[in-house]
Write an enzyme that holds these catalytic residues in place. Sequence first.
Site, PDB file in Angstrom:
ATOM      1  N   GLU A 164      30.850  -0.663  90.022  1.00 49.53           N
ATOM      2  CA  GLU A 164      31.933   0.336  89.986  1.00 49.53           C
ATOM      3  C   GLU A 164      31.788   1.373  91.082  1.00 49.53           C
ATOM      4  O   GLU A 164      32.753   1.734  91.732  1.00 49.53           O
ATOM      5  CB  GLU A 164      31.978   1.023  88.615  1.00 49.53           C
ATOM      6  N   HIS A 219      32.037   1.567  74.300  1.00 55.24           N
ATOM      7  CA  HIS A 219      33.320   1.029  74.760  1.00 55.24           C
ATOM      8  C   HIS A 219      34.515   1.746  74.152  1.00 55.24           C
ATOM      9  O   HIS A 219      35.646   1.304  74.299  1.00 55.24           O
ATOM     10  CB  HIS A 219      33.425  -0.461  74.438  1.00 55.24           C
TER      11      HIS A 219
END
Lengths: 381, 327, 308
Positions: free
Chosen positions: B61, B130
């Site tokens: 990322e 998450h």
Amino acid sequence: MASRVIMPKLTDSMEEGVVVKWRKAEGERVESGDVLAEIETDKAVMDLEAFASGTLLKILVPEGTTVPSGTLIGVIGESEEDIKDILRGSPPPIPPPSEVEGKGGGAAPSAEALASPRVRTLAREHGIDLKTVKGTGPGGRIVERDLEPFLLKKEQSTVREIPLTQMRKAIVRMTTQSKAPVPHFYVTIDADMAEGLRMVEESKKAATPFPLSINHLLIAASARALKQHPGLNASFAGETIRIFSSIDIGIAVALEDGLIVPVLRDCGSKTLEQIVEAERSLVARARQRDLTPEEYTGATFLISNLGKFDVESFSAVILPPAAAALAVGSVREVPVVRDGKVEVGHRMTLTLSCDHRVIDGAVAAQFLQTFKQALVRARDL
Amino acid sequence: MPTKVTYREALNQALKEEMQRDDRVFLIGEDVAYYQGAFKVSKGFLEEFGSRRVVDTPITELGFTGLAIGAAMGGLRPVVEVMTFNFAILAMDQIVNNAAKIRYMSGGQLSVPIVIRGPGSAAHQLGAQHSQSLEAWFCHVPGLKVVAPATPHDAKGLIKSAIRDENPVIFIEAQLLYPMQGEIGDGDYTIPLGIAEVKRAGTDVTLIAYSKMLLVALEAAEKLAQEGIQAEVVDPRTLRPLDLTTLAASAKKTGKVVIVEEGWPFAGLGAQIAESLYRRVFDYLDGPIVRVTGRDAPMPYARNLEDAAIPDVDQVVAAARQVLYRR
Amino acid sequence: MLLIRRFEERTAEMYALGKIGGFCHLYIGEEAVAVGAVDALQPDDYVFSAYRDHGHCLARGSDPKRVMAELFGRATGLCKGKGGSMHLVDAARRFLGGYAIVGGHLPLAAGVAFAVKYRGGGQVVLCFFGEGAVPSGACHETLNLAALWGLPVLFLCENNRYGMGTPVERAVALYSDVAQNAAAYGIEAGRVDGMDVVAVRDAVGKAVEQVRTRQRPYFLEAVTYRFLGHSMADPAHGHYRTKAEVDEAKKRDPLLLLRTRMLSERLATEDDFKRIEQEVAQVVREAVEFADASPVPPVTALEDGVYI
Ligand SMILES: Cc1ncc(C[n+]2csc(CCOP(=O)(O)OP(=O)(O)O)c2C)c(N)n1
């Protein structure tokens, strides 16, 4: 319900105004739109129009007196109405604009009363002494619902609120920008539409691709009259009056949720046929909301026709930069006397709203004369 | 004619149309090409645009977000898909220290027209790493714009504006919104950033909610209506810059405000919205603004705990009653 | 090189006088790397640097006046006083900036290279960074992506032996040949004497050519040494290195090496050096005067430029 007459704030710089003259007396009947008084602002003397119909119940400020903008100067209501509440709570002057929307800094009406900020604001606006109110909120806090019996009876809320569309917002902006600062006056005449109607009928029968309508005749007649009286094809520009060379006529078109005013440019140099063709396409695109901003701004003269709604007459709000707006009613069958005999005639009532800063009454009347003649001889258009 | 599509399809259409419109626009992220996006937002893109413009990345990322920021400096208009915003944390340095600041630090010589998008907020039973709402992190940073649309129509119009914007835009979607259907406008429309919308008009209480929580607020408004309470539901849509004018107008009208957000309560976005409203319309409030937020804990896994951690309709209804001083 | 040296000496003086604030990292001792490397570029190639960026910016041809004004925090600075010493940018010369998060600018450089390739351009991106950035995730992620996608970027690692006080052997596992870190990604790598400006120019010239024609990244380690402290707050030596070590390194001062070589090869005379010294002194004096006379940025502009 009683309605307040307030010293308005007509310009950004206006802090106070003078009641120069009351044009209605206490006890006199007033209609919404009637001139109530003459007000002198920092810039000019203007007519103060009534926003409500009823009886002028009370005059609170005598002629010649200066009061801050926002001051209650009179009350309109029904003759027997109790207006004590209104009179008790003369509202505070309009605060200067600031980043904070509110009336910060105001002292609490009562030192002891625990009240929400909203309650304090309402109490100030309505002149309610919070000592007399019992709080039902946490710790005895006075909250909005506790004020309800004290507030003017609000209309029962069968209301449905609809958020303003952008179009509605634009209409709000345009019309209020006009109505408040533009001193409107109105002149009304009847016009003979016999010839015009015949032309419309013929055109219908001929099944031309672009059939003629009353509106086309009105546009052509307006253009003709504006050419002769250019003083109406004009705009107030602060220090000057601006006379436009191009006659750009705005036609109010009703839409489902509002209205739009497409502008037909340079009508002075168009033939009737050209007007018909241009108007048809412009209005059709207006209905499909397919206009660019240039196509619906900057009219130098306005026409609004409510004839098809069977409206006899009305008056229109002027949208700057135009200085005049023509309000058109339906064509009525009326008895007319011709050659000593009573016949069926066709009449239409037209009301011209004029910006008095630009146009005076006599000029408006002359314009309407020309206009009327043009319609009588519609075939020459 | 308005057509009904899902939130996912609305995004798919918008991105596709933007890529068709402008060759500088490209999509980059994990599994955006061959897998067609973890949530299938980029379905059909590889076939249409090829691998030059639909770029699969390794799981890095920091690396690909930074690279995309560089590509924006180099004249392209990257759309970065983060598989979820949980992983954008790894790119936080690039977003905060580079994307947001390069224009300012360079005295206006450089700019970073980039969109970083993907799902934020909780889904079902994904556990603590998450499921979280991090919009407040991004909203804190000057130089970023932050958008969180709740409906397909808004998603389409806003992502287009985001792509055409010259500034870095954080565009937060929601996993649970992707299958939601709604009417969208015709063709190539945009919705300007920074404009809130009144999603339901009312007079008695203002409910402010965005993204998934808008649906909760609207449902709460329905329930309140049965009690004769007319709630006005306002969706800021863009969280930074915030359309305070619209929010304040509603607060001023009703005098009672509830803010619904899924994120954590401490230093959450609702606290900022409340502060801004207090400054604007304090004198019109009938009591303290009430926030309905997620609970102050990492997201638990167990279904019942998770349900309790996320604001629901009943909590919003209760909060509305509270600000109305009803019990 | 001389301009950078004298410019930075005056910078230190101005710092001491309080005209320049904040973190200020001098490049003294390392000039040959920037000058040799930038000399091998085309005008439309791109350059990135970290926070020790005065040298790279000046080597790229930026106006010393505007660089000094930026250090002074003046409205006439390259970045209108909003960047400062660590964030010089001169977009017109494609110097895309100094960045102060160690390793953080490597992805940006790869991104510009990506944009070049996307548009079919022929430019190369030259990215300077210290050996302290090599172990960072940003560096490794970027090396991987650049190799994976064949991006035209030259990674130029200025190995000056220390990241603040930490010597390379205590920071980088493959320290004896730092470029091996890139080789692991299949990136071609090399090493050059960073004190020898001619050698740097030759090595970078070759590397850039290769990057341009093969459309592959390249990793070059330039072995160099910083003569002064890490920043203005630091002494030249301290606990982490000895004065003897610094003195030893100074024997290979890049300015000295070049001068000796030019004199011995009769490329220049003592008089030439005197003249250049005078010219440079004049340029630096004017830069300081310009900066000092420039207005500070208006406070009203504080929030300008956050968004377009
Ligand atoms: C991510 C990050 N961590 C820590 C720092 C603090 N810091 C500034 S410079 C520096 C040393 C960097 O050494 P190197 O990259 O070799 O560059 P040099 O100073 O030798 O030019 C450190 C640790 C930083 N700027 N960024």
